[in-house]
Design a protein around this motif. Structure first.
Motif, PDB file in Angstrom:
ATOM      1  N   ALA A   1     113.678-122.751 -13.439  1.00 42.54           N
ATOM      2  CA  ALA A   1     113.171-122.117 -14.649  1.00 42.54           C
ATOM      3  C   ALA A   1     114.310-121.917 -15.642  1.00 42.54           C
ATOM      4  O   ALA A   1     115.301-121.253 -15.326  1.00 42.54           O
ATOM      5  N   LEU A   2     114.166-122.494 -16.810  1.00 46.42           N
ATOM      6  CA  LEU A   2     115.090-122.259 -17.916  1.00 46.42           C
ATOM      7  C   LEU A   2     114.377-121.361 -18.913  1.00 46.42           C
ATOM      8  O   LEU A   2     113.409-121.780 -19.559  1.00 46.42           O
ATOM      9  N   VAL A   3     114.842-120.132 -19.007  1.00 47.78           N
ATOM     10  CA  VAL A   3     114.222-119.131 -19.878  1.00 47.78           C
ATOM     11  C   VAL A   3     115.172-118.870 -21.035  1.00 47.78           C
ATOM     12  O   VAL A   3     116.325-118.492 -20.829  1.00 47.78           O
ATOM     13  N   GLY A   4     114.696-119.056 -22.251  1.00 50.16           N
ATOM     14  CA  GLY A   4     115.552-118.994 -23.422  1.00 50.16           C
ATOM     15  C   GLY A   4     115.925-117.600 -23.862  1.00 50.16           C
ATOM     16  O   GLY A   4     115.793-116.621 -23.116  1.00 50.16           O
TER      17      GLY A   4
ATOM     18  N   GLY B   1     103.387-122.815 -14.393  1.00 49.40           N
ATOM     19  CA  GLY B   1     103.988-123.779 -13.474  1.00 49.40           C
ATOM     20  C   GLY B   1     103.969-125.176 -14.038  1.00 49.40           C
ATOM     21  O   GLY B   1     102.986-125.593 -14.664  1.00 49.40           O
ATOM     22  N   ASP B   2     105.065-125.906 -13.853  1.00 53.45           N
ATOM     23  CA  ASP B   2     105.177-127.300 -14.289  1.00 53.45           C
ATOM     24  C   ASP B   2     104.743-127.451 -15.743  1.00 53.45           C
ATOM     25  O   ASP B   2     103.915-128.293 -16.094  1.00 53.45           O
ATOM     26  N   SER B   3     105.328-126.608 -16.581  1.00 52.76           N
ATOM     27  CA  SER B   3     104.910-126.501 -17.975  1.00 52.76           C
ATOM     28  C   SER B   3     106.119-126.324 -18.887  1.00 52.76           C
ATOM     29  O   SER B   3     107.200-125.917 -18.437  1.00 52.76           O
ATOM     30  N   ILE B   4     105.914-126.593 -20.181  1.00 49.94           N
ATOM     31  CA  ILE B   4     106.932-126.348 -21.201  1.00 49.94           C
ATOM     32  C   ILE B   4     106.284-125.566 -22.323  1.00 49.94           C
ATOM     33  O   ILE B   4     105.265-125.993 -22.884  1.00 49.94           O
ATOM     34  N   LEU B   5     106.866-124.406 -22.635  1.00 41.99           N
ATOM     35  CA  LEU B   5     106.323-123.515 -23.654  1.00 41.99           C
ATOM     36  C   LEU B   5     107.271-123.464 -24.838  1.00 41.99           C
ATOM     37  O   LEU B   5     108.440-123.111 -24.698  1.00 41.99           O
ATOM     38  N   GLY B   6     106.765-123.826 -26.015  1.00 45.61           N
ATOM     39  CA  GLY B   6     107.587-123.961 -27.204  1.00 45.61           C
ATOM     40  C   GLY B   6     107.959-122.643 -27.863  1.00 45.61           C
ATOM     41  O   GLY B   6     107.478-121.566 -27.501  1.00 45.61           O
ATOM     42  N   TYR B   7     108.810-122.757 -28.849  1.00 49.82           N
ATOM     43  CA  TYR B   7     109.382-121.646 -29.612  1.00 49.82           C
ATOM     44  C   TYR B   7     108.288-120.695 -30.108  1.00 49.82           C
ATOM     45  O   TYR B   7     107.316-121.111 -30.738  1.00 49.82           O
ATOM     46  N   TYR B   8     108.453-119.411 -29.797  1.00 52.33           N
ATOM     47  CA  TYR B   8     107.537-118.346 -30.216  1.00 52.33           C
ATOM     48  C   TYR B   8     106.127-118.513 -29.668  1.00 52.33           C
ATOM     49  O   TYR B   8     105.182-117.933 -30.203  1.00 52.33           O
TER      50      TYR B   8
ATOM     51  N   LEU C   1     106.872-117.843 -12.553  1.00 52.18           N
ATOM     52  CA  LEU C   1     107.339-119.065 -13.202  1.00 52.18           C
ATOM     53  C   LEU C   1     107.814-120.053 -12.153  1.00 52.18           C
ATOM     54  O   LEU C   1     108.469-119.669 -11.186  1.00 52.18           O
ATOM     55  N   LYS C   2     107.537-121.344 -12.383  1.00 48.02           N
ATOM     56  CA  LYS C   2     107.968-122.376 -11.445  1.00 48.02           C
ATOM     57  C   LYS C   2     108.067-123.707 -12.182  1.00 48.02           C
ATOM     58  O   LYS C   2     107.087-124.163 -12.778  1.00 48.02           O
ATOM     59  N   ASN C   3     109.251-124.287 -12.166  1.00 47.63           N
ATOM     60  CA  ASN C   3     109.509-125.590 -12.780  1.00 47.63           C
ATOM     61  C   ASN C   3     109.066-125.609 -14.248  1.00 47.63           C
ATOM     62  O   ASN C   3     108.158-126.334 -14.639  1.00 47.63           O
ATOM     63  N   VAL C   4     109.747-124.781 -15.039  1.00 42.68           N
ATOM     64  CA  VAL C   4     109.343-124.595 -16.430  1.00 42.68           C
ATOM     65  C   VAL C   4     110.552-124.569 -17.362  1.00 42.68           C
ATOM     66  O   VAL C   4     111.680-124.268 -16.954  1.00 42.68           O
ATOM     67  N   ILE C   5     110.267-124.860 -18.620  1.00 41.43           N
ATOM     68  CA  ILE C   5     111.204-124.594 -19.707  1.00 41.43           C
ATOM     69  C   ILE C   5     110.491-123.677 -20.688  1.00 41.43           C
ATOM     70  O   ILE C   5     109.409-124.013 -21.190  1.00 41.43           O
ATOM     71  N   LEU C   6     111.077-122.514 -20.928  1.00 45.69           N
ATOM     72  CA  LEU C   6     110.598-121.595 -21.944  1.00 45.69           C
ATOM     73  C   LEU C   6     111.601-121.610 -23.094  1.00 45.69           C
ATOM     74  O   LEU C   6     112.767-121.273 -22.907  1.00 45.69           O
TER      75      LEU C   6
END
Length: 219
Positions: free
Chosen positions: A91-94, A123-130, A105-110
């Motif tokens: 998990a990369l949390v910004g 899970g297994d997801s990418i969530l964009g800015y804001y 959270l699992k295998n994600v980029i926030l």
């Protein structure tokens, strides 16, 4: 409408260089773990503490005692990881994010300024800015028939080759409470999902997804 360039401003994530290699965001899912380990080892030690092997937490972040941080993960500046949050790993949390109570959270980029504040599974997801998920909203990442995930945009079908893929949320997406984002969901920038929705396929940017599945353009 569903490429990385369509969905995300890459200036708002430490994964910028990594994501720039790909055309579609789901192509990045397989390498998130390795990317985080490599990125974490390059983080400035005066800004980040490696609290245990392959777990890096920015010195301005707040992590509650009851939260679990699995490896590898990176927690960015001024981010809050609240009570009983469960970060399983990869998990990369910004920066300026909220990972709320009992959120997993699992295998994600926030990206920066993402909020997953209450009882969310991502899970297994990418969530964009804001982007923001309301209480109880989840990303379902495995089909019930266990077949490979296909991204559907009307009559167009894009084979991902992935058994596990959650949702790709563009910048400034709002997901209402208790919504389910089915495997392979892609939501364009500045779109909103009504509470208690069941979402699948590609939702264009600047749209509103209503409870009955109707999609309308924002005025």
């Amino acid at each position: 409408m569903y490429t990385i360039k369509d969905l995300y401003d890459l200036d708002h994530t430490l994964a910028k260089d990594y994501l720039s290699q790909f055309t579609y965001p789901w192509e990045a899912l397989a390498g998130i773990k390795e990317m985080i380990v490599k990125l974490g080892e390059s983080l400035p030690k005066e800004e980040y503490n490696e609290v245990k092997p392959h777990v890096w937490v920015h010195k301005t972040a707040t992590v509650f005692d009851s939260a679990y941080l699995g490896d590898p993960c990176i927690i960015g500046p001024r981010t809050e990881v609240r009570q009983c949050a469960f970060i399983r790993g990869a998990a990369l949390v910004g920066a300026d994010c909220v990972v709320g109570n009992s959120t997993e959270l699992k295998n994600v980029i926030l990206f920066d300024h993402v909020q997953t504040p209450h009882y969310n599974y991502v899970g297994d997801s990418i969530l964009g800015y804001y982007s923001h998920t309301g209480a109880g909203a989840i990303t379902s990442n495995v089909k019930s028939d266990k077949k490979l995930v296909v991204v559907k945009n009307g009559d167009e079908k894009i084979e991902t080759g992935l058994k596990k893929m959650g949702a790709m949320l563009g910048d400034y997406v709002e997901v209402g409470c208790n919504s389910v984002l089915n495997p392979g969901t892609v939501i364009g920038r500045h779109s909103n999902v009504y509470p208690t929705s069941c979402v699948r396929g590609v939702i264009p940017e600047n749209s509103i997804f209503k409870n009955n599945g109707t999609v309308v353009t924002k005025k």
